[in-house]
Design a protein around this motif. Structure first.
Motif, PDB file in Angstrom:
ATOM      1  N   ALA A 223      -4.889   8.761  15.435  1.00 11.74           N
ATOM      2  CA  ALA A 223      -4.870   8.847  16.897  1.00 11.74           C
ATOM      3  C   ALA A 223      -4.856  10.282  17.406  1.00 11.74           C
ATOM      4  O   ALA A 223      -5.099  10.513  18.587  1.00 11.74           O
ATOM      5  N   ALA A 224      -4.567  11.259  16.544  1.00 15.03           N
ATOM      6  CA  ALA A 224      -4.551  12.654  16.978  1.00 15.03           C
ATOM      7  C   ALA A 224      -5.976  13.124  17.262  1.00 15.03           C
ATOM      8  O   ALA A 224      -6.916  12.726  16.569  1.00 15.03           O
ATOM      9  N   PRO A 225      -6.166  13.963  18.270  1.00 14.99           N
ATOM     10  CA  PRO A 225      -7.535  14.377  18.636  1.00 14.99           C
ATOM     11  C   PRO A 225      -8.291  15.079  17.526  1.00 14.99           C
ATOM     12  O   PRO A 225      -9.483  14.867  17.359  1.00 14.99           O
ATOM     13  N   TRP A 226      -7.625  15.930  16.733  1.00 11.94           N
ATOM     14  CA  TRP A 226      -8.360  16.713  15.746  1.00 11.94           C
ATOM     15  C   TRP A 226      -8.731  15.891  14.510  1.00 11.94           C
ATOM     16  O   TRP A 226      -9.927  15.697  14.246  1.00 11.94           O
ATOM     17  N   PRO A 227      -7.775  15.356  13.739  1.00 13.38           N
ATOM     18  CA  PRO A 227      -8.206  14.577  12.566  1.00 13.38           C
ATOM     19  C   PRO A 227      -8.856  13.257  12.949  1.00 13.38           C
ATOM     20  O   PRO A 227      -9.739  12.760  12.248  1.00 13.38           O
ATOM     21  N   GLY A 228      -8.414  12.666  14.075  1.00 14.76           N
ATOM     22  CA  GLY A 228      -9.010  11.407  14.499  1.00 14.76           C
ATOM     23  C   GLY A 228     -10.480  11.539  14.852  1.00 14.76           C
ATOM     24  O   GLY A 228     -11.226  10.554  14.821  1.00 14.76           O
ATOM     25  N   MET A 229     -10.931  12.755  15.205  1.00 19.61           N
ATOM     26  CA  MET A 229     -12.342  12.941  15.510  1.00 19.61           C
ATOM     27  C   MET A 229     -13.205  12.677  14.284  1.00 19.61           C
ATOM     28  O   MET A 229     -14.316  12.157  14.394  1.00 19.61           O
ATOM     29  N   ILE A 230     -12.715  13.040  13.096  1.00 19.77           N
ATOM     30  CA  ILE A 230     -13.471  12.786  11.878  1.00 19.77           C
ATOM     31  C   ILE A 230     -13.694  11.293  11.711  1.00 19.77           C
ATOM     32  O   ILE A 230     -14.809  10.834  11.409  1.00 19.77           O
ATOM     33  N   VAL A 231     -12.647  10.504  11.931  1.00 20.07           N
ATOM     34  CA  VAL A 231     -12.764   9.055  11.791  1.00 20.07           C
ATOM     35  C   VAL A 231     -13.641   8.474  12.897  1.00 20.07           C
ATOM     36  O   VAL A 231     -14.549   7.679  12.646  1.00 20.07           O
ATOM     37  N   THR A 232     -13.395   8.881  14.144  1.00 24.82           N
ATOM     38  CA  THR A 232     -14.120   8.322  15.273  1.00 24.82           C
ATOM     39  C   THR A 232     -15.602   8.641  15.210  1.00 24.82           C
ATOM     40  O   THR A 232     -16.461   7.755  15.348  1.00 24.82           O
ATOM     41  N   HIS A 233     -15.941   9.902  15.001  1.00 26.89           N
ATOM     42  CA  HIS A 233     -17.353  10.280  14.946  1.00 26.89           C
ATOM     43  C   HIS A 233     -18.009   9.807  13.658  1.00 26.89           C
ATOM     44  O   HIS A 233     -19.227   9.573  13.643  1.00 26.89           O
ATOM     45  N   GLY A 234     -17.232   9.658  12.593  1.00 27.49           N
ATOM     46  CA  GLY A 234     -17.789   9.053  11.389  1.00 27.49           C
ATOM     47  C   GLY A 234     -18.216   7.618  11.641  1.00 27.49           C
ATOM     48  O   GLY A 234     -19.291   7.177  11.200  1.00 27.49           O
ATOM     49  N   MET A 235     -17.388   6.865  12.357  1.00 29.79           N
ATOM     50  CA  MET A 235     -17.749   5.493  12.712  1.00 29.79           C
ATOM     51  C   MET A 235     -18.936   5.479  13.680  1.00 29.79           C
ATOM     52  O   MET A 235     -19.817   4.615  13.587  1.00 29.79           O
ATOM     53  N   LEU A 236     -18.991   6.453  14.594  1.00 29.56           N
ATOM     54  CA  LEU A 236     -20.102   6.537  15.531  1.00 29.56           C
ATOM     55  C   LEU A 236     -21.417   6.795  14.805  1.00 29.56           C
ATOM     56  O   LEU A 236     -22.436   6.144  15.079  1.00 29.56           O
ATOM     57  N   VAL A 237     -21.402   7.726  13.856  1.00 32.18           N
ATOM     58  CA  VAL A 237     -22.616   8.026  13.089  1.00 32.18           C
ATOM     59  C   VAL A 237     -23.008   6.828  12.230  1.00 32.18           C
ATOM     60  O   VAL A 237     -24.201   6.499  12.113  1.00 32.18           O
ATOM     61  N   ALA A 238     -22.033   6.163  11.624  1.00 31.78           N
ATOM     62  CA  ALA A 238     -22.339   4.991  10.804  1.00 31.78           C
ATOM     63  C   ALA A 238     -22.975   3.883  11.652  1.00 31.78           C
ATOM     64  O   ALA A 238     -23.935   3.236  11.226  1.00 31.78           O
ATOM     65  N   ALA A 239     -22.436   3.665  12.862  1.00 31.96           N
ATOM     66  CA  ALA A 239     -23.015   2.647  13.742  1.00 31.96           C
ATOM     67  C   ALA A 239     -24.430   3.042  14.171  1.00 31.96           C
ATOM     68  O   ALA A 239     -25.340   2.203  14.193  1.00 31.96           O
ATOM     69  N   ALA A 240     -24.628   4.318  14.517  1.00 33.12           N
ATOM     70  CA  ALA A 240     -25.965   4.776  14.905  1.00 33.12           C
ATOM     71  C   ALA A 240     -26.944   4.641  13.749  1.00 33.12           C
ATOM     72  O   ALA A 240     -28.097   4.236  13.936  1.00 33.12           O
ATOM     73  N   TYR A 241     -26.495   4.961  12.543  1.00 30.06           N
ATOM     74  CA  TYR A 241     -27.362   4.838  11.369  1.00 30.06           C
ATOM     75  C   TYR A 241     -27.771   3.381  11.144  1.00 30.06           C
ATOM     76  O   TYR A 241     -28.934   3.082  10.870  1.00 30.06           O
ATOM     77  N   GLY A 242     -26.802   2.470  11.266  1.00 29.41           N
ATOM     78  CA  GLY A 242     -27.123   1.057  11.088  1.00 29.41           C
ATOM     79  C   GLY A 242     -28.107   0.548  12.129  1.00 29.41           C
ATOM     80  O   GLY A 242     -29.044  -0.197  11.809  1.00 29.41           O
ATOM     81  N   LEU A 243     -27.917   0.949  13.382  1.00 33.52           N
ATOM     82  CA  LEU A 243     -28.840   0.532  14.436  1.00 33.52           C
ATOM     83  C   LEU A 243     -30.223   1.164  14.244  1.00 33.52           C
ATOM     84  O   LEU A 243     -31.246   0.526  14.512  1.00 33.52           O
ATOM     85  N   CYS A 244     -30.261   2.408  13.790  1.00 36.12           N
ATOM     86  CA  CYS A 244     -31.549   3.046  13.491  1.00 36.12           C
ATOM     87  C   CYS A 244     -32.258   2.316  12.359  1.00 36.12           C
ATOM     88  O   CYS A 244     -33.476   2.088  12.409  1.00 36.12           O
TER      89      CYS A 244
END
Length: 269
Positions: A223-244
């Motif tokens: 939930a912290a902004p700094w380490p949580g960004m790795i998890v959040t944007h990792g999930m975002l990239v994974a979702a974008a990759y799957g949709l692509c």
């Protein structure tokens, strides 16, 4: 009439990566743009040059924070907006959708290559702007780990932006107005939703929090902004990759159907 099948030269590396990165190297405008954008960050450094060794405003040293804020916004803009607006025409008049449909590469090879190959201008800007950010950090005594965390935030911001940009191009390339609106909406949502609802989504919040002590416990860490960004944007990239991946598969099936319909019927025995 059957459309010409794209050809890609070179097999030593991922051929799609070689092609997209080669197009970046041949684009002199990208190099000039990186220099101008870096000059903006340098101007902010000079305008906010502190009169005292350290000026603490609860979000880190003021000059370092100001310069980093500008660089974060530029990295997000380069990754997402210029990921679609600076897209040059493909060979033989083919757009991104048509190229993805006909390029003779497996889907996973095409997607990995094009995502890596399109990072050229983002990486060039971050490389050229690194001395400006490092100067601001050294000026106000920012520790090296914090500077490393800021670099990671910038890289993740640019890469996730390019992944979303490719996704939008594959779905909305033939509707340019919707494409531009969707890209700008995604850019605004990245900072607004991250600033209001889920801090790890916002690159700006993650950059500001890079100097904070790490939280203990898995839930607090995510939930912290700094380490949580790795998890959040990792999930975002994974979702974008799957949709692509699904979109390219759909485009190729449609292209196969068009070719089958254009093929002359076989003569009856």
């Amino acid at each position: 009439m059957r459309r010409p099948t794209p050809s890609i030269a070179g097999r030593a590396l991922n051929p799609q990566f070689r092609r997209d990165f080669g197009r970046f190297l041949a684009n002199g405008g990208a190099r000039t743009r990186s220099l101008w954008l870096t000059l903006i960050a340098a101007a902010v450094l000079l305008l906010t040059w502190p009169y005292h060794p350290v000026l603490d405003l609860d979000q880190g040293p003021f000059t370092y924070t100001a310069v980093g804020t500008v660089i974060v916004f530029i990295a997000a803009y380069l990754g997402l907006i210029l990921g679609i607006r600076a897209e040059p025409a493909e060979e033989a008049g083919q757009g991104v959708q048509e190229w993805a449909a006909y390029v003779p590469l497996p889907i996973h090879v095409y997607l990995r290559g094009t995502l890596a190959g399109r990072m050229g201008d983002v990486l060039l800007f971050l490389l050229v702007a690194a001395p400006v950010l490092a100067s601001a950090a050294a000026l106000e005594g920012v520790p090296v780990p914090q500077l490393g965390g800021a670099a990671a935030v910038l890289l993740i911001t640019g890469f996730s932006g390019r992944a979303v940009a490719l996704l939008l191009m594959l779905w909305l390339e033939d509707r340019p107005v919707r494409l531009i609106l969707a890209a700008h909406g995604a850019l605004v949502a990245l900072f607004v939703i991250g600033g209001v609802l889920w801090p790890p989504l916002s690159p700006l919040r993650a950059f500001y929090a890079a100097h904070e002590p790490a939280a203990w416990g898995l839930a607090q860490w995510i939930a912290a902004p700094w380490p949580g960004m790795i998890v959040t944007h990792g999930m975002l990239v994974a979702a974008a990759y799957g949709l692509c991946w699904g979109r390219v598969r759909q485009l190729r099936r449609r292209a196969d159907g068009l070719e089958a319909s254009e093929r002359p019927p076989e003569a009856a025995p």
